[in-house]
Write a protein that holds these residues in place. Sequence first.
Motif, PDB file in Angstrom:
ATOM      1  N   PHE A  53       0.466   7.922   0.544  1.00 22.92           N
ATOM      2  CA  PHE A  53      -0.918   8.050   0.082  1.00 22.92           C
ATOM      3  C   PHE A  53      -0.969   8.435  -1.392  1.00 22.92           C
ATOM      4  O   PHE A  53      -1.818   7.945  -2.147  1.00 22.92           O
ATOM      5  CB  PHE A  53      -1.647   9.097   0.931  1.00 22.92           C
ATOM      6  CG  PHE A  53      -3.092   9.274   0.564  1.00 22.92           C
ATOM      7  CD1 PHE A  53      -4.051   8.401   1.037  1.00 22.92           C
ATOM      8  CD2 PHE A  53      -3.477  10.305  -0.263  1.00 22.92           C
ATOM      9  CE1 PHE A  53      -5.383   8.552   0.688  1.00 22.92           C
ATOM     10  CE2 PHE A  53      -4.800  10.483  -0.614  1.00 22.92           C
ATOM     11  CZ  PHE A  53      -5.759   9.601  -0.132  1.00 22.92           C
ATOM     12  N   PHE A  54      -0.063   9.299  -1.820  1.00 21.24           N
ATOM     13  CA  PHE A  54      -0.029   9.698  -3.236  1.00 21.24           C
ATOM     14  C   PHE A  54       0.281   8.512  -4.126  1.00 21.24           C
ATOM     15  O   PHE A  54      -0.327   8.346  -5.200  1.00 21.24           O
ATOM     16  CB  PHE A  54       1.022  10.801  -3.416  1.00 21.24           C
ATOM     17  CG  PHE A  54       1.307  11.118  -4.853  1.00 21.24           C
ATOM     18  CD1 PHE A  54       0.429  11.877  -5.600  1.00 21.24           C
ATOM     19  CD2 PHE A  54       2.462  10.654  -5.467  1.00 21.24           C
ATOM     20  CE1 PHE A  54       0.688  12.166  -6.937  1.00 21.24           C
ATOM     21  CE2 PHE A  54       2.732  10.939  -6.784  1.00 21.24           C
ATOM     22  CZ  PHE A  54       1.841  11.701  -7.522  1.00 21.24           C
ATOM     23  N   ILE A  55       1.223   7.671  -3.732  1.00 14.73           N
ATOM     24  CA  ILE A  55       1.573   6.507  -4.555  1.00 14.73           C
ATOM     25  C   ILE A  55       0.412   5.522  -4.632  1.00 14.73           C
ATOM     26  O   ILE A  55       0.101   4.979  -5.696  1.00 14.73           O
ATOM     27  CB  ILE A  55       2.837   5.834  -3.989  1.00 14.73           C
ATOM     28  CG1 ILE A  55       4.038   6.785  -4.091  1.00 14.73           C
ATOM     29  CG2 ILE A  55       3.142   4.542  -4.715  1.00 14.73           C
ATOM     30  CD1 ILE A  55       5.303   6.252  -3.461  1.00 14.73           C
ATOM     31  N   VAL A  56      -0.250   5.293  -3.501  1.00 15.06           N
ATOM     32  CA  VAL A  56      -1.380   4.370  -3.491  1.00 15.06           C
ATOM     33  C   VAL A  56      -2.521   4.905  -4.363  1.00 15.06           C
ATOM     34  O   VAL A  56      -3.146   4.162  -5.139  1.00 15.06           O
ATOM     35  CB  VAL A  56      -1.849   4.142  -2.039  1.00 15.06           C
ATOM     36  CG1 VAL A  56      -3.173   3.395  -2.001  1.00 15.06           C
ATOM     37  CG2 VAL A  56      -0.801   3.365  -1.259  1.00 15.06           C
TER      38      VAL A  56
ATOM     39  N   SER B 244       4.630   1.491   4.359  1.00 15.34           N
ATOM     40  CA  SER B 244       5.413   1.019   3.209  1.00 15.34           C
ATOM     41  C   SER B 244       4.853  -0.281   2.659  1.00 15.34           C
ATOM     42  O   SER B 244       4.828  -0.492   1.434  1.00 15.34           O
ATOM     43  CB  SER B 244       6.881   0.839   3.620  1.00 15.34           C
ATOM     44  OG  SER B 244       7.449   2.050   4.068  1.00 15.34           O
ATOM     45  N   LEU B 245       4.386  -1.160   3.537  1.00 17.89           N
ATOM     46  CA  LEU B 245       3.804  -2.415   3.084  1.00 17.89           C
ATOM     47  C   LEU B 245       2.504  -2.182   2.316  1.00 17.89           C
ATOM     48  O   LEU B 245       2.229  -2.860   1.316  1.00 17.89           O
ATOM     49  CB  LEU B 245       3.551  -3.330   4.283  1.00 17.89           C
ATOM     50  CG  LEU B 245       3.042  -4.744   3.979  1.00 17.89           C
ATOM     51  CD1 LEU B 245       4.054  -5.491   3.119  1.00 17.89           C
ATOM     52  CD2 LEU B 245       2.777  -5.493   5.269  1.00 17.89           C
ATOM     53  N   ILE B 246       1.721  -1.232   2.735  1.00 21.00           N
ATOM     54  CA  ILE B 246       0.483  -0.911   2.016  1.00 21.00           C
ATOM     55  C   ILE B 246       0.793  -0.407   0.614  1.00 21.00           C
ATOM     56  O   ILE B 246       0.101  -0.739  -0.359  1.00 21.00           O
ATOM     57  CB  ILE B 246      -0.336   0.116   2.820  1.00 21.00           C
ATOM     58  CG1 ILE B 246      -0.834  -0.512   4.131  1.00 21.00           C
ATOM     59  CG2 ILE B 246      -1.519   0.622   2.006  1.00 21.00           C
ATOM     60  CD1 ILE B 246      -1.459   0.479   5.081  1.00 21.00           C
ATOM     61  N   VAL B 247       1.839   0.397   0.498  1.00 21.65           N
ATOM     62  CA  VAL B 247       2.242   0.887  -0.816  1.00 21.65           C
ATOM     63  C   VAL B 247       2.645  -0.277  -1.721  1.00 21.65           C
ATOM     64  O   VAL B 247       2.276  -0.326  -2.902  1.00 21.65           O
ATOM     65  CB  VAL B 247       3.393   1.901  -0.669  1.00 21.65           C
ATOM     66  CG1 VAL B 247       3.957   2.263  -2.039  1.00 21.65           C
ATOM     67  CG2 VAL B 247       2.913   3.153   0.046  1.00 21.65           C
TER      68      VAL B 247
END
Length: 471
Positions: free
Chosen positions: A335-338, A276-279
Amino acid sequence: MYHRWIFIFLMLFNFIFCQQENDPAPPMKSDKFFEYATQPPTTKTPIINTDRILEYNVSQLLSKLVASHDRRIRPNYGGPPIEVNITAHVTTISAVSEVSMDYTLDLYLRQIWKDPRLSWESDVEDSLTIGIEMVKSIWTPDTFFPNEKKSFFHEATSHNSFLRIDSHGNVLRSIRLTVTANCPMSLHTFPLDKQECALEIESYGYSTRDIIYHWHQENAVTIDENVHLAHFTIGEHKIVERVISLSTGNYSRLTAFFTFKRNIGFYLIQIYFPSSLIVVISWVSFWLNREAVQARVAIGVTTVLTMTTLMTSTNASLPKVSYVKSLDIFLGVCFFIVFASLLEYAAIGYLMKRNRNVPEASPVQYYETGDGVLKREASEKGGRKRSRNRRQSLKNYTQNNNGTHRRGSSSEQIDQRIPLLSMVAMPPIPFKPRKVWGFFRPAQVDLFSRFAFPIFFVIFHIIYWTYYINQ
């Protein structure tokens, strides 16, 4: 006369003094004195060694029971099936593995059955606890675990088992075992899953015509209160009695089901929070300047690679199942959001390049000099500069013409800057960026993404946790 009395007095004094020195001192009344004091002798009576007699009688009894017992034949052979009652006390559950699909537990397995051939009538003992060597001389059930992968007895410091027989022929056999049993797991909701693992007990060779198994009581299976697992919480357990049909006959089978609920704390710390933080980090590019190409591309590529590494390392520790787990859904959406954040800047860059204003060509003017040579002069790009140049050219032209009429002969020395060809520049067209799909300008795409991406991610979290927690 006088000397005689003196001699008698000395003799009496010497006798009294020596007697006092030879007499022992009165004993001190201490604990040691009473502890080690010699007891007065008692009258000796003959002692009968009852222990030796009891041991002899028990040995004779066991020899008699074994001599009249055939361990190759079950009790009540030819009659009704023998009933074997089972109890189990679980002391340790050491591992529950979703990779190998099994779990390991230590337990005390107790089997109770009645063998009339081992009953006796005696006033010596009502119950006898016998060494495990006696098992080789009497009949015992061939109990095994159908779903075990491996198991072993404990033999430190001696074989951890015992045999107890009472005068009515009731036999109790207790064994300490470590069993690794098979546990097929469904990982559709992993790591928010509950697993139910079974421990099955059955006779290997005797069908229901010879042996029927029963749980001894309603709480025949107990779990020690000190049993704890790192990744699971042990829930309630239940017991089942059933008869299964195989190609060799019908067999009585007992099953104990243990419920394990997976603890989510580890996965929250190691997977859910970092992903979540990566997003959220990928959204930083929406607030950066659209001209900061290196910064926005670096953030997008770094977050995509980080999510890829996290997904790979997570799935490496899980079994290679062919269906989608709940963890795969969460990581896939992250992964899709990123990746969409990276594509968003690619779309912005394409639109900016497409809508960028192309610089106009500068008008060119040609002048004729006094020598008949053509000169070329490029006008300025700006509208004001072009107008100022035209006014200056016209002024020079007027002065040159006036000077020609006044001086006459000096006209040959002055250049005649007569424009032969003039390309008059059009007024500048104001820059109007094209709209995206008729709704958004490139500047509005970032503004839209700043709100659309977080709202979508929050809605996904609400739907995800609501659905899987209520499973």
